[in-house]
Design an enzyme around this catalytic site. Structure first.
Site, PDB file in Angstrom:
ATOM      1  N   SER A 160       0.861  -1.179   0.000  1.00  0.00           N
ATOM      2  CA  SER A 160       0.000   0.000   0.000  1.00  0.00           C
ATOM      3  C   SER A 160       0.897   1.229   0.000  1.00  0.00           C
ATOM      4  CB  SER A 160      -0.885   0.006   1.239  1.00  0.00           C
ATOM      5  OG  SER A 160      -0.098   0.383   2.351  1.00  0.00           O
ATOM      6  N   LYS A 161       0.267   2.371  -0.005  1.00  0.00           N
ATOM      7  CA  LYS A 161       1.029   3.622  -0.049  1.00  0.00           C
ATOM      8  C   LYS A 161       1.985   3.750   1.137  1.00  0.00           C
ATOM      9  CE  LYS A 161      -1.601   6.499  -3.072  1.00  0.00           C
ATOM     10  NZ  LYS A 161      -3.055   6.293  -3.091  1.00  0.00           N
ATOM     11  N   ARG A 162       1.692   3.014   2.216  1.00  0.00           N
ATOM     12  CA  ARG A 162       2.576   3.073   3.384  1.00  0.00           C
ATOM     13  C   ARG A 162       3.986   2.596   3.025  1.00  0.00           C
ATOM     14  NH1 ARG A 162       1.792  -0.802   6.657  1.00  0.00           N
ATOM     15  NH2 ARG A 162       0.160  -1.765   5.422  1.00  0.00           N
ATOM     16  N   HIS A 163       4.068   1.634   2.118  1.00  0.00           N
ATOM     17  CA  HIS A 163       5.362   1.024   1.820  1.00  0.00           C
ATOM     18  C   HIS A 163       6.203   1.848   0.864  1.00  0.00           C
ATOM     19  CE1 HIS A 163       2.826  -2.458   2.948  1.00  0.00           C
ATOM     20  NE2 HIS A 163       3.922  -2.753   3.623  1.00  0.00           N
ATOM     21  N   ALA A 164       5.577   2.330  -0.139  1.00  0.00           N
ATOM     22  CA  ALA A 164       6.342   2.976  -1.197  1.00  0.00           C
ATOM     23  C   ALA A 164       5.325   3.672  -2.081  1.00  0.00           C
ATOM     24  CB  ALA A 164       7.058   1.905  -2.023  1.00  0.00           C
TER      25      ALA A 164
END
Ligand code: GLU
Length: 466
Positions: free
Chosen positions: A238-242
């Site tokens: 998800s956007k949390r990762h990259a």
């Protein structure tokens, strides 16, 4: 043998992200491998969440990375009549029934089922009531009450579902609009799809969709459900990762071929081989070799593969890829007297074009600031060295890489100074940091006057204490 037709069926509720792109890639590669067709279908029936902007982003992203469809994409939002006709056919074949159960009744029924530890599902109350269509009836599919449905999956083998666990699916809502599963099944048929390759989050939809196909007498499809794409913490990417959007990766200076290479490896591998271009994939990819376990997207792999793909470009191609990144910084590549040599020396200085462009800035523009750590580590007692070398450089008659190397090594041995003691201050003077090609080359990339000017600036900086 029937011509293979695959499709990528995104819902335009967000930009094209890494997982979606991997699905598109596998569909594309599989179709091309078997000389078939790769199609696109925009699943935009969710009017509240679908936008034209997202649709445009998805289609343009696919095109820009080289995964164009073989026919114009179709939009589900424009095909309402086709789905209604299919629903009518199901009714005519006696495979569906109207149901007027109220929301309250359904809620109560589900609550009771849950209380008894049962899976909540429609109890079939209206199945044999022969109700007529009205404003408050939905249309339900008559799902077989017993027996099982087997999904033959290229990745997971046979997946068996008991029909008793599948309730009578709604295929038309009370306002007459078709539901997602009906549209999906009808379109696969209408588009002539033979092979459905999609994320494993769709597995539980598959037996339901097979029942709709069966009720319409459609031919069987082949399936491959791809493992989820996870972040390095093994949670769904998800956007949390990259950055998850393709556009972000392109903007950061990753090559299309390296992005595709990285995505191809999300769930698929071939021995020790790591570097694959699209053509290699088309030859070597086997859908049955896709793994079941979640596939981890790790940016360091993309960095590594991007560096390999960058180094495989010839100089002209490299420069044309680099240009837009330099232009973003107000730099024209040819505005350097030794542009070609400069790019040759610096092309492997970073894993991305954005990184290389950043590293090149100091060769085109004045240094705006010195790297703080480099200053702290190497500049302490360097004024004398900087001054000594300045004089030697002023007196140097031939400005070539070997003659510059010679000045440096002579000075170091005379003074018995270790290499970094002499070289790093000069490097910092010229580039603002300690990252640069060999020092003789770095100096040679500048004109003599510019080297003297930059050494003077660093001396001023050190003496003024700022
Ligand atoms: N529209 C679905 C999605 O975006 C894909 C459906 C399918 O591939 O069958 O997840």
């Amino acid at each position: 043998m029937k011509k293979v037709v695959t499709r990528f069926a995104p819902s335009p509720t967000g930009t094209l992200h890494i997982g979606g792109l991997r699905t598109a890639l596998f569909n594309y590669v599989y179709a091309k491998k078997y000389k078939g067709l790769f199609l696109i279908r925009i699943e935009d029936t969710d009017k509240a969440r679908s936008t034209k902007e997202f649709e445009k982003n998805i289609l343009e992203s696919l095109k820009s990375i080289g995964l164009s469809p073989d026919k114009d994409p179709i939009n589900q939002s424009l095909r309402g009549e086709i789905y209604k006709a299919a629903a009518q056919k199901i009714i005519d074949l006696g495979q569906a029934y109207y149901c007027d159960c109220s929301v309250e009744r359904l809620d109560k029924m589900r609550a009771e089922q849950q209380l008894k530890g049962k899976k909540p599902q429609y109890d079939g109350k209206c199945r044999n009531l022969n109700l007529k269509k009205s404003d408050n009836t939905v249309l339900r599919l008559k799902t077989p009450l017993d027996g099982e449905v087997v999904v033959k999956d290229y990745v997971r083998g046979d997946i068996v579902f008991n029909n008793s666990e599948l309730d009578d699916l709604i295929i038309l809502r009370s306002d007459g609009t078709p539901t997602y599963h009906l549209c999906n099944v009808v379109d696969d048929y209408e588009q002539g799809v033979t092979t459905v390759i999609r994320g494993e989050d769709h597995i539980s939809n598959t037996p339901r969709q097979i029942h709709i196909q069966n009720s319409l007498g459609y031919p069987k499809l082949e399936y491959a459900h791809l493992p989820l794409v996870l972040g390095t913490d093994k949670k769904r990417l998800s956007k949390r990762h990259a950055a998850t959007s393709l556009v972000d990766y392109k903007a950061a200076g990753y090559l299309d071929s390296a992005i595709l290479n990285t995505l191809a490896r999300l769930g698929w591998s071939k021995g020790e081989n790591e570097i694959f271009y699209l053509n290699d994939l088309i030859k070597q990819f086997e859908i049955t070799e896709v793994q079941k376990a979640g596939a981890i997207f790790d940016i360091t792999k993309l960095d590594y593969l991007n560096a390999q793909h960058m180094s495989n470009l010839d100089l002209n191609d490299f420069i044309s890829h680099l240009k837009p990144f330099l232009e973003n910084k107000g730099i024209k590549v040819e505005n350097h007297p030794k542009a070609e040599l400069l790019i040759k020396s610096m092309r492997s200085s970073s894993n991305t074009f954005e990184g290389v462009a950043t590293n090149l800035t100091c060769y085109y523009q004045e240094i705006s600031s010195y790297n703080q750590k480099a200053i702290e580590k190497f500049i302490g007692n360097s004024v004398e060295i900087l001054n000594d070398l300045k004089v030697r450089l002023i007196n140097l008659e031939t400005w070539t890489e070997p003659s510059l190397d010679e000045v440096l090594s002579e000075y170091r041995s005379e003074k018995e100074h270790p290499v970094p003691f002499v070289n790093q201050p000069i490097r910092i003077a010229l580039t603002g940091s300690t990252n640069s090609p060999s020092l003789g080359m770095t100096m040679f990339l500048f004109e003599k006057d510019e080297v003297i000017k930059r050494i003077n600036s660093l001396i001023d900086f050190v003496q003024s204490g700022s």
